[in-house]
Each structure stands twice: as C-alpha cells, then as structure tokens.
Design an enzyme around this catalytic site. Structure first.
Site, short mmCIF file in Angstrom:
data_model
loop_
_atom_site.label_atom_id
_atom_site.label_comp_id
_atom_site.label_asym_id
_atom_site.label_seq_id
_atom_site.Cartn_x
_atom_site.Cartn_y
_atom_site.Cartn_z
N SER A 11 -11.21 0.41 3.07
CA SER A 11 -10.43 -0.05 4.22
C SER A 11 -9.84 1.15 4.96
CB SER A 11 -9.31 -0.98 3.77
OG SER A 11 -9.82 -2.17 3.23
N ARG A 68 0.81 -1.22 0.00
CA ARG A 68 0.00 0.00 0.00
C ARG A 68 0.85 1.28 0.00
NH1 ARG A 68 -2.50 -3.50 -1.41
NH2 ARG A 68 -4.45 -4.36 -0.64
N GLU A 121 -4.98 3.72 6.24
CA GLU A 121 -4.96 3.52 4.79
C GLU A 121 -5.72 4.65 4.11
OE1 GLU A 121 -6.30 0.15 1.52
OE2 GLU A 121 -5.36 -0.49 3.39
#
Length: 325
Positions: free
Chosen positions: A235, A186, A305
């Site tokens: 998320s 990520r 995130e």
C-alpha cells in the site's frame, strides 16, 4: 538547500575498524539496496551491518561514534531507497539472529523482529493459536509490523502485543508495554532511534481447521485484488478517515498513471509498481503527483505509507506536495 554526501563505504569501514573490530556480524561497504527492497531500485548504503545477535548489536551501537547516522531497515517490503543512497550505517536484522518464534505459553509467542510475518502465521497455525492469521497476508517482517502497527482484514498488530523489546542508539535495552507503544493507525509513538529486537505476542485458543480456513481466505483475497507478483512496496498511502485510499486515487483518475518506469497498478491503484526500470525518483515523483491530483479532485491529503529513506541523487529532487505552503 540540500546537501549531498558522498557515499564511500570503504573509507567509512576503515575509519570504524579500530573500534568495531570485535563484532561478529557482517559489515558490507557500498551495499546495493536494490538487492534489499522489493521495489528493486535505489542507491547504495554506505555501510550495511547485519548483527549476529542482540549482544553483537548492542556492542556495535555502544562503540559506534554518535556522529555516524544510523538507519534501520527490515525485510524491505514497504521501503523506497532514494537514488543518492544512504549515508552512514544501515542496520538490518537477519533471520538467523533475530528470527526465532518460540512458544512461551499456551497462547503466547516470543518472536524475533526479523521473523517474516507469514512465518509467524504458520507457527501459530501449527500451535493452534488463533489471532495471527492476518499476518499471512502481510508481506513484511515483525519489526516493521511493530513499527507501523501493520494490519489486514480488520486486525492490527497492536491487538497481539504484550511487550516489545528494543535497543536505543547507545545500545541500551528497553522493555515497552503495549501502552508504551502508543499505537494508532499505521503508527507507533516511540523514539525514532529504537531498534525493535523481539516482541511478546498473545493470541487465543483455536483449532487448526479454523485457522487454516482464515489464512486461506486472507491469501485468496490478497491474490485476487493485489499485484502480488509485481515489484511493489504494498500500500502506497494510508487510508484517509472514512474512505479507502484506492477509491480517492481512482476517482481522481490516477489508476494506471505512469511516470518513467513507475506506475499506479491497474489492479489495485493504491499499489505503486516498478514496471521494469523505474528509478526511485520515478516512484516518488509518481506518488507526489498522485497526492497533488487527489487533493485537487477531492481535498483528501494522502499520507505516505511506504517509507522513503536516503538522499536524492544530485539534480533529481522530488518536492513533497504541500497544499498549504
């Protein structure tokens, strides 16, 4: 001490008009960012710019005074804009100028950064190119996917990248190889001022039946476990090493936890939702509360995130949880 900046888009636009009069894109002062983000909350962008194309964007950046801060946003699916708004210029690429999906080889695409991930998946299906099915389950655009190395169902964006094309804050063009992106979970390690405009992506030969089945499986899984019909940013936290974020959130008793109009979803407790009238303050405060409770319960320090940008509203500041300070 936090400095609060007055948002005055009309004044900023008037100041910049003499040097930016030649642009073809759209400039909107005091843009309500609630219209842009999937959370449907947050403050104003002082000056919101949608370039007509890459040439227009380069001209804009080359002529924008360096003292003016620039913030890049995408489709807004994993974005939280704080209630005090975003000073300076916010740039968002439009699908009209940056949404092309062009097949350039038997298994390769040149894809604009404003292309919705699901549209890329659909184009790959029609071209019978495998390896892009996972984008069918990612609610965002390619620019954000490149930035965050977005992934689903065990596949990440890095697996498809050949080259990425970008402009820097001065309007200079850059071509980045996969190695140049320095991808990790990520994350990519490129200069923060880079604006991704397109990417060359590579799949593999496939057939429509198998690709469609894989896409259907992605969609079915997403519908069954995620609150896809809520106002959410996807998320909330990255997965810690060797365990899912939702699991440590659930074990810490945070499933359904609510602050104001913000709630950790009962359906998937790593999804934060706006139940109706949540402010950005509510959402960020909820997230930091979850981080504190999870750390107290299991010593896992969750990392956001969701991207949080802009300034807090005066008098309503959320402190970032830091167990080591």
């Amino acid at each position: 001490m936090i400095n609060f900046q007055l948002i005055d888009g009309e004044a900023l636009l008037a100041r910049l008009q003499p040097t930016l009069g030649g642009i073809k894109g759209k400039l909107t002062p005091n843009m309500d960012m609630q219209k842009v983000t999937w959370f449907r909350t947050g403050g104003l962008a002082e000056l919101f710019y949608q370039p007509a194309d890459e040439v227009d964007l380069a001209f804009f950046l080359q002529n924008l005074p360096e003292s003016i801060p620039v913030t890049i946003v995408g489709i807004g699916s994993n974005l939280l804009v704080r209630d005090g708004g975003i000073p300076g210029v916010v740039i968002r690429l439009s699908a009209k100028g940056f949404g092309q999906v062009q097949q350039v080889s038997p298994t390769g695409f040149l894809v604009g950064a404003a292309t919705a991930d699901k549209h890329l998946a659909a184009a790959a299906l029609e071209a019978e190119i495998a390896g892009f099915h996972f984008y069918h389950g990612i609610p965002g655009g390619l620019g954000g996917a490149l930035k965050m190395n977005a992934g689903a169902n065990g596949v990440e964006t890095a697996a498809r990248v050949v080259e990425v094309y970008a402009l820097d804050r001065r309007g200079q063009c850059h071509t980045l190889s996969l190695a140049d992106m320095h991808y990790s979970y990520r994350h990519c390690a490129v200069p923060e001022d880079f604006i991704f405009t397109a990417a060359l992506l590579e799949g593999k030969p496939g057939n429509k039946g198998d690709i469609r089945a894989a896409m259907d499986e992605v969609a079915l899984h997403r519908e069954s476990v995620q609150p896809v019909r809520e106002k959410t940013g996807g998320s909330t936290f990255r997965n810690p090493k060797d365990i899912s974020a939702w699991r440590v959130i659930d074990e810490a008793g945070c499933r359904g936890l609510q602050i104001g109009g913000a709630q950790m979803s009962e359906m998937h407790c790593n999804f934060m939702i706006n139940t109706g009238q949540a402010t950005a303050y509510d959402l960020e405060a909820l997230g930091e509360t979850v981080r504190a409770r999870v750390f107290a319960y299991s010593s896992h320090l969750l990392q956001w995130e969701i991207q949080r940008i802009g300034q807090f509203e005066q008098g309503r500041i959320v402190s970032s949880f830091d167990p080591f300070n």
